[in-house]
Design an enzyme around this catalytic site. Structure first.
Site, mmCIF file in Angstrom:
data_model
loop_
_atom_site.group_PDB
_atom_site.id
_atom_site.type_symbol
_atom_site.label_atom_id
_atom_site.label_comp_id
_atom_site.label_asym_id
_atom_site.label_seq_id
_atom_site.Cartn_x
_atom_site.Cartn_y
_atom_site.Cartn_z
ATOM 1 N N SER A 184 -8.345 -1.364 1.848
ATOM 2 C CA SER A 184 -7.816 -2.657 2.305
ATOM 3 C C SER A 184 -8.286 -3.823 1.433
ATOM 4 O O SER A 184 -9.479 -3.945 1.138
ATOM 5 C CB SER A 184 -8.286 -2.896 3.748
ATOM 6 O OG SER A 184 -7.773 -4.104 4.242
ATOM 7 N N GLY A 185 -7.339 -4.661 1.017
ATOM 8 C CA GLY A 185 -7.671 -5.933 0.377
ATOM 9 C C GLY A 185 -8.343 -5.833 -0.976
ATOM 10 O O GLY A 185 -8.934 -6.813 -1.443
ATOM 11 N N HIS B 160 4.420 0.540 1.960
ATOM 12 C CA HIS B 160 4.736 -0.745 2.597
ATOM 13 C C HIS B 160 4.489 -1.850 1.576
ATOM 14 O O HIS B 160 3.476 -1.835 0.884
ATOM 15 C CB HIS B 160 3.847 -0.955 3.824
ATOM 16 C CG HIS B 160 3.935 -2.336 4.386
ATOM 17 N ND1 HIS B 160 5.131 -2.941 4.706
ATOM 18 C CD2 HIS B 160 2.973 -3.257 4.677
ATOM 19 C CE1 HIS B 160 4.906 -4.156 5.179
ATOM 20 N NE2 HIS B 160 3.610 -4.379 5.159
ATOM 21 N N HIS C 11 8.753 -9.126 9.203
ATOM 22 C CA HIS C 11 7.614 -8.552 8.493
ATOM 23 C C HIS C 11 8.051 -8.110 7.083
ATOM 24 O O HIS C 11 7.940 -8.902 6.141
ATOM 25 C CB HIS C 11 7.032 -7.416 9.326
ATOM 26 C CG HIS C 11 5.738 -6.880 8.815
ATOM 27 N ND1 HIS C 11 4.873 -7.643 8.078
ATOM 28 C CD2 HIS C 11 5.156 -5.649 8.945
ATOM 29 C CE1 HIS C 11 3.819 -6.905 7.759
ATOM 30 N NE2 HIS C 11 3.964 -5.707 8.259
ATOM 31 N N ASN D 180 0.834 -1.188 0.000
ATOM 32 C CA ASN D 180 0.000 0.000 0.000
ATOM 33 C C ASN D 180 0.874 1.245 0.000
ATOM 34 O O ASN D 180 2.001 1.235 0.482
ATOM 35 C CB ASN D 180 -0.957 0.012 1.202
ATOM 36 C CG ASN D 180 -0.246 -0.343 2.504
ATOM 37 O OD1 ASN D 180 0.557 0.429 3.004
ATOM 38 N ND2 ASN D 180 -0.526 -1.530 3.035
#
Lengths: 237, 237, 237, 237
Positions: free
Chosen positions: B45-46, B95, B169, B29
């Site tokens: 989101s998603g 990210h 991560h 994102n």
């Protein structure tokens, strides 16, 4: 506008760098010389590849003066200029940050000649130049990069070794023109990848990497059948 | 609809993530801030990339309230918001789960600066943040991810180190806007790949990886010629 | 022609396998079940992807009888059928020879969970099944491949671990439908690549690979924010 | 113009080499034989792939005389000719410098059979031929390359092992026609990559690479279900 044909050739060579996967963003440049006029054409500095045109290429003399062009030439211009001044038989130069070649440069290692893919173009290893000293970097970084390359070739022929790595930096390559310099940049990237994997396969089998070196007589054969006086590869052009 | 231009910029930045091979599916994102209004725009989101539009971007305030938009914002929104609150000079954040950078994050290692490709953008290593504790994860995972990053930068400048890895991560990067944050995400992925191979070439030659580190004066030169007060790379924009 | 919509879905899922780089030539297959009718649709055996059509898909019952179709079904059909018979909550199955996942299968190793990319879909490692015995292979190879997978999952939930590796062979994945099974096949390939590089970065730094494992509380968080009763990732579909 | 259909097939096979990523520039060649006429068609030497046409292919006899064509045939023509003379059941031959296969050739190692992907086409390892001696190279390099391959296969069947590596050089593969030789070249490149990674995963886990070898009964099963008298893979063509 001067040197129209040369501009086109240098433009095409630059555009081939992202096409062959050697460059992301603006991390590379190609140039080509006109020996009669004592000028060379080079990519402008920091301009994205999809904005380049033949007209945006910059014409410089061997002292790095801009002879024609509205843009600043590549920040690596003094390296190109010095190599053209020192090496009469070089017509085109390429510098990239292609990832496999950079990895060897960062490790500070020449690429050993492990096989015929390399021997077809390099008569032995792809040499790795020493790093520049603090003084050399602070005084005139790009010019001294050229000087370090010429120093590293004092016992090597730039025709039989058409490229090198500069330590902690990346690959430089050259040829009779910019197109051939691009070709040699691709060769370096390919053999860099192959040699990395060759060494890993020696490690996993517990075999010394020295055992993988191509014998001298194989280098002789492959180099000579393409480049020697009796070369028989290709169509005899 | 508010912030039309900003929506377009954030949309373009998000679309660049799969284009540069940094993202598969919805694993990434990008966001960008409007400092005057105290708002930022972020990916929903998603939602698959090929269904995104400028209009589907979500406008949030720094407390993560949705100010405009029908969709939920990225689950990482509290991380973005915290960084914008803490760092005035950051205008865009990205990210991803790009594979080479994730590999370093998973190994829990900063990416050492082995050469000029990294030094052109990072004034040293790409730092790796500590892992979050059990309590930090359970209490407010995404907010605390932001806090761990700011903690890790207490002696670092987010301008001279425009990105980091979060342990186990993946990478976060930033810049003056979302486009530059994407650029830095590409830099991190490229240098992650180069540094892995550099270390492998040290291992196969029996050479300590520390010997591959770029000297400080090379970092100084490369960083300063692009970003220092007398920078001379590019067209002086 | 029966099961028209299901044929289309299975066709699309099969075509996604080369699109995501998981399959060269005919080295993979996808299927999806119709629980009400007790039938599933699967790719025909050995047919190149660019010759596939929805109509060429093969309809089978759980005893591997061809109910509709002119072509032989995939040679792996008995594996698919056995898994559908044993696992009520599985709606689609994929098998490929994607290279990173195969490498782990060939090494006979489960993929450890080193980070959140894996934890978002697998609640821990990607398990590696034991190899089949000589008798199992000679008696009913493909059926027994299914039995070995179910045996390997006697203490695992196929929903929280939506795929596995079969030793010396390759990955199988599944989901609520064929599209989700493809998605999980991509996840396995991505995390296989990341985990290989993670381990290499531990080796070159002289660090035990066990230190790279993601802590249990991070797995809990990432798995649960996507799949738990209070999941908040995505648009709540 | 003679052998029109064969020219088309050889042209298509050559064009597939860059398509499958096996060749950059002119580093590869494919040929196919007409047993009745005692002739074979092969790529011209050093001609870029995007300039090839069916008409530019070269027709040679088994003594390497050009029977039809204006261009020089591939410099590897004597290798192809020798293999056609020695092996009646080989109809097409391919040579490339594909990078993963070259890495094994440079390491001087056969590719062990670690799994079913390889066992589907090779009944065991991909053998690695000895390097040529100085005399063999200087006397008749390309012819002797063929002789070294045939020597290396004195206890192997070229049908059950449809390819090999030549030390410090690269892969050769073959099949019933040029298209199948290309297919086997892709198989070698894929299994070379998988086997490299398999060994790395053994190294990082402290496991001997020998433990990763596929058991003989698995090789038997996979090879026989595709190629044995009771083969049941595919559509029974």
């Amino acid at each position: 506008m001067m040197l129209k044909e040369l501009r086109e050739q240098v433009y095409e060579a630059n555009m081939d760098l992202p096409k062959y996967g050697l460059v992301v963003f603006t991390w590379g440049n190609a140039s080509q010389v006109d020996r009669e006029r004592g000028l060379f054409v080079i990519k402008p500095s920091g301009v994205p590849y999809d904005e380049l045109t033949p007209e945006s290429m910059v014409v410089c003399d061997f002292d790095c003066n801009v002879v024609e062009g509205d843009l600043n030439p590549s920040s690596d211009t003094p390296t190109h200029a010095y190599l053209y001044r020192q090496w009469d038989n070089v017509g085109g130069i390429v510098h990239t940050h292609s990832s496999q070649a950079v990895s060897w440069a960062q490790a500070g290692r020449p690429i050993p000649c492990y096989g015929t893919t390399q021997a077809d173009y390099f008569y032995g290893e792809v040499p790795c130049m020493r790093g520049l000293t603090k003084d050399e970097i602070e005084e005139a970084y790009e010019l001294n990069t050229g000087k370090v390359i010429v120093e590293g070739f004092k016992d090597l022929d730039p025709v039989s070794h058409p490229g090198c790595l500069v330590r902690n930096h990346g690959p430089f390559s050259w040829g009779k023109d910019a197109a051939q310099a691009v070709y040699h940049a691709v060769v370096i990237e390919e053999v860099a990848k192959m040699a990395l994997h060759t060494e890993q396969l020696c490690v996993s089998a517990g075999k010394p990497i020295e055992e993988a070196l191509a014998p001298q007589y194989l280098l002789d054969k492959h180099y000579m059948r393409k480049h020697g006086p009796n070369a028989y590869y290709g169509q005899g052009k």
